[in-house]
Design a protein around this motif. Sequence first.
Motif, short mmCIF file in Angstrom:
data_model
loop_
_atom_site.label_atom_id
_atom_site.label_comp_id
_atom_site.label_asym_id
_atom_site.label_seq_id
_atom_site.Cartn_x
_atom_site.Cartn_y
_atom_site.Cartn_z
N LEU B 229 -2.00 19.39 20.79
CA LEU B 229 -1.38 18.15 21.26
C LEU B 229 -1.25 17.11 20.15
CD1 LEU B 229 -1.20 16.38 24.39
CD2 LEU B 229 -2.54 15.06 22.73
N LEU B 230 -2.21 17.11 19.20
CA LEU B 230 -2.21 16.07 18.15
C LEU B 230 -1.09 16.35 17.14
CD1 LEU B 230 -6.08 15.90 17.58
CD2 LEU B 230 -4.67 14.08 18.57
N SER B 231 -0.16 15.39 17.03
CA SER B 231 0.95 15.61 16.11
C SER B 231 0.62 15.09 14.70
CB SER B 231 2.21 14.91 16.64
OG SER B 231 1.97 13.53 16.80
N ASN B 232 -0.31 14.13 14.61
CA ASN B 232 -0.66 13.54 13.33
C ASN B 232 -1.71 14.42 12.62
OD1 ASN B 232 -1.79 11.95 11.28
ND2 ASN B 232 -1.48 10.04 12.42
N PRO B 233 -1.37 14.99 11.45
CA PRO B 233 -2.30 15.89 10.76
C PRO B 233 -3.63 15.20 10.42
CG PRO B 233 -0.39 15.37 9.38
CD PRO B 233 -0.10 14.82 10.73
N GLU B 234 -3.55 13.90 10.16
CA GLU B 234 -4.75 13.11 9.87
C GLU B 234 -5.70 13.14 11.07
OE1 GLU B 234 -5.57 11.82 7.10
OE2 GLU B 234 -7.39 11.00 8.02
N PHE B 235 -5.17 13.02 12.28
CA PHE B 235 -6.00 13.03 13.48
C PHE B 235 -6.56 14.43 13.74
CE2 PHE B 235 -3.35 9.32 15.47
CZ PHE B 235 -3.78 8.50 14.45
N LYS B 236 -5.76 15.45 13.46
CA LYS B 236 -6.23 16.84 13.59
C LYS B 236 -7.44 17.05 12.68
CE LYS B 236 -1.92 19.43 14.09
NZ LYS B 236 -1.69 20.05 15.39
N ASN B 237 -7.30 16.60 11.44
CA ASN B 237 -8.37 16.75 10.46
C ASN B 237 -9.66 16.07 10.92
OD1 ASN B 237 -9.70 17.17 7.93
ND2 ASN B 237 -9.11 15.10 7.31
N LEU B 238 -9.50 14.84 11.43
CA LEU B 238 -10.65 14.08 11.92
C LEU B 238 -11.26 14.78 13.14
CD1 LEU B 238 -11.67 11.57 10.65
CD2 LEU B 238 -10.42 10.21 12.32
N TYR B 239 -10.41 15.29 14.01
CA TYR B 239 -10.90 16.00 15.20
C TYR B 239 -11.78 17.18 14.78
CZ TYR B 239 -10.85 18.17 19.86
OH TYR B 239 -11.21 18.69 21.08
N LEU B 240 -11.30 17.95 13.80
CA LEU B 240 -12.07 19.11 13.35
C LEU B 240 -13.37 18.71 12.66
CD1 LEU B 240 -9.15 21.35 12.01
CD2 LEU B 240 -10.74 21.92 13.88
N THR B 241 -13.31 17.68 11.82
CA THR B 241 -14.51 17.24 11.11
C THR B 241 -15.57 16.73 12.08
OG1 THR B 241 -13.10 16.57 9.27
CG2 THR B 241 -15.35 15.73 9.24
N LEU B 242 -15.14 15.95 13.07
CA LEU B 242 -16.11 15.40 14.03
C LEU B 242 -16.66 16.49 14.95
CD1 LEU B 242 -14.26 12.04 14.58
CD2 LEU B 242 -16.70 12.19 14.13
N THR B 243 -15.79 17.42 15.33
CA THR B 243 -16.24 18.55 16.17
C THR B 243 -17.29 19.36 15.42
OG1 THR B 243 -14.17 18.67 17.41
CG2 THR B 243 -15.46 20.71 17.27
N ASP B 244 -17.01 19.64 14.16
CA ASP B 244 -17.93 20.38 13.32
C ASP B 244 -19.26 19.64 13.17
OD1 ASP B 244 -18.32 22.61 11.48
OD2 ASP B 244 -18.41 21.07 9.93
N SER B 245 -19.19 18.32 12.99
CA SER B 245 -20.40 17.52 12.79
C SER B 245 -21.26 17.52 14.06
CB SER B 245 -20.00 16.10 12.39
OG SER B 245 -21.14 15.29 12.26
N ILE B 246 -20.61 17.42 15.23
CA ILE B 246 -21.35 17.46 16.50
C ILE B 246 -22.07 18.80 16.63
CG2 ILE B 246 -21.08 17.62 19.02
CD1 ILE B 246 -18.89 15.48 18.81
N GLN B 247 -21.37 19.88 16.28
CA GLN B 247 -21.97 21.22 16.42
C GLN B 247 -23.11 21.43 15.44
OE1 GLN B 247 -18.55 23.82 16.28
NE2 GLN B 247 -17.96 23.36 18.39
N LYS B 248 -22.93 20.99 14.18
CA LYS B 248 -23.99 21.13 13.18
C LYS B 248 -25.23 20.34 13.58
CE LYS B 248 -21.59 22.17 8.87
NZ LYS B 248 -20.72 21.44 7.93
N ASN B 249 -25.00 19.11 14.04
CA ASN B 249 -26.09 18.25 14.45
C ASN B 249 -26.88 18.87 15.59
OD1 ASN B 249 -26.98 15.14 15.43
ND2 ASN B 249 -26.52 15.43 13.27
N ASP B 250 -26.15 19.52 16.49
CA ASP B 250 -26.79 20.15 17.65
C ASP B 250 -27.62 21.36 17.21
OD1 ASP B 250 -27.17 20.46 20.48
OD2 ASP B 250 -25.86 22.22 20.33
N GLU B 251 -27.05 22.18 16.32
CA GLU B 251 -27.78 23.35 15.81
C GLU B 251 -29.04 22.91 15.08
OE1 GLU B 251 -24.87 25.40 13.48
OE2 GLU B 251 -23.68 25.74 15.31
#
Lengths: 255, 255
Positions: B229-251
């Motif tokens: 859904l995200l058309s802005n590549p900048e927002f996609k990048n942020l989405y992935l970085t934050l998703t990754d950070s949430i998962q790492k923090n949880d692990e």
Amino acid sequence: MIKISILGAGNLGRHLFNNFIQTKEVEVIQWFNRNINSIESHKNEVSITNRIEELKEADLYLLCLSDDILPEISAKLNSLKGIVAHTAGSVSMDVLSDHENHGVFYPLQTFSKNRAVVFENIPICIEGNNNLSEETLNKLAKHISKNIHAINSKQRMGLHTAAVFVNNFTNHLYQIGNEICEEQQVSFEMLLPLINETASKIESITPKEVQTGPALRKDINTIQKHLDLLSNPEFKNLYLTLTDSIQKNDEHSKL
Amino acid sequence: MIKISILGAGNLGRHLFNNFIQTKEVEVIQWFNRNINSIESHKNEVSITNRIEELKEADLYLLCLSDDILPEISAKLNSLKGIVAHTAGSVSMDVLSDHENHGVFYPLQTFSKNRAVVFENIPICIEGNNNLSEETLNKLAKHISKNIHAINSKQRMGLHTAAVFVNNFTNHLYQIGNEICEEQQVSFEMLLPLINETASKIESITPKEVQTGPALRKDINTIQKHLDLLSNPEFKNLYLTLTDSIQKNDEHSKL
């Protein structure tokens, strides 16, 4: 009077049950959950079941289930005549298209187990495949909220994506704030007035207008001090990515 | 009665002036700003100046200036006897160590030009190089707030870094939410109850406990839908970085 059955007893299913059971104009005739034990304590308030075959006729079946089991459960409801609606943010209405009358009832809020929710101001996004579905869902929503919106599946996906940014991702930033405070032995409570003000400001001014801070100012000195303070490489990485994003967004808006 | 001079007329300088001028126990004897025009309209309430040499004797000089000019202005105040304190989050107290009595008066809040601020509950972080400085700053803070904390320079830097996460970065996420809503032609106002609930929840439950969403659940299907859904590549990048950070923090927290 609308007769509804609720399927599912996760956070949303429970909150909706608790609200609808107290709503005069709505009769919750049945509550389905695969694990019957977790709704056992409500058997004096409502007919409970863990068997799809036992579902009675209702005006509306409200599916408060995880996204991935929606197609499977929907297929099992084929003999029923009522409207079938799901409550998911990022699932298209079409997943229910085998049913003559179907739709979506999506409350845009975060629900926790032990936290009461006042539905009155919660936006409820309604979508129906025809007038009957849409009007019935609309009527149901109006009994618990004053904030109803007709939203199609694509728009709802947009809202759900935006919700991830302003809720899950924001909460992750709160958690990082909390961890920094713990490391520096200061109370996280000291940040609460700031967190509240940040959230309140945007009720009257756009987020773009209220943005401040070292990233927007390109204050390299302060940015470096913050990076030096952060001991967790994960947080450093996030700090740099978000700083970069704020700056790019600002440049883009100046073009 | 404490006699103070305020130096600077940015957002913080103005808000502090407006508060202290109404506080009985505090006498604002002078207001300095390099651009005199911007404080001209207050000349009937207070003596104004744009010349350091014209500064009168006061108990305390409150420097509400940008970080980078603090050393320069501080050096020019050497002939004065009063306590010199700055109001910056990420500047060490030592920048003022040429003065016999010096310290820090740091209100932990975000200030906007056209938005009134109630100081009563705002945390004010106090640091002083000796008893006189610390007690005077403490006394001054108590006249406007009930939320005073003795905080050293390292801790204050931690708070300021955490504040960037929960304020600037969070506000950036709000802005992205706003842009997604605009693109999908839905009202950003629909997200306000969620934003408020996200901010309110952590007053009673830790951010870690309330985290939910596709990142934490590792719900790859939903994550992919959001990225599509995200058309802005900048927002996609942020989405992935934050998703990754949430998962790492949880692990990390499960180790």
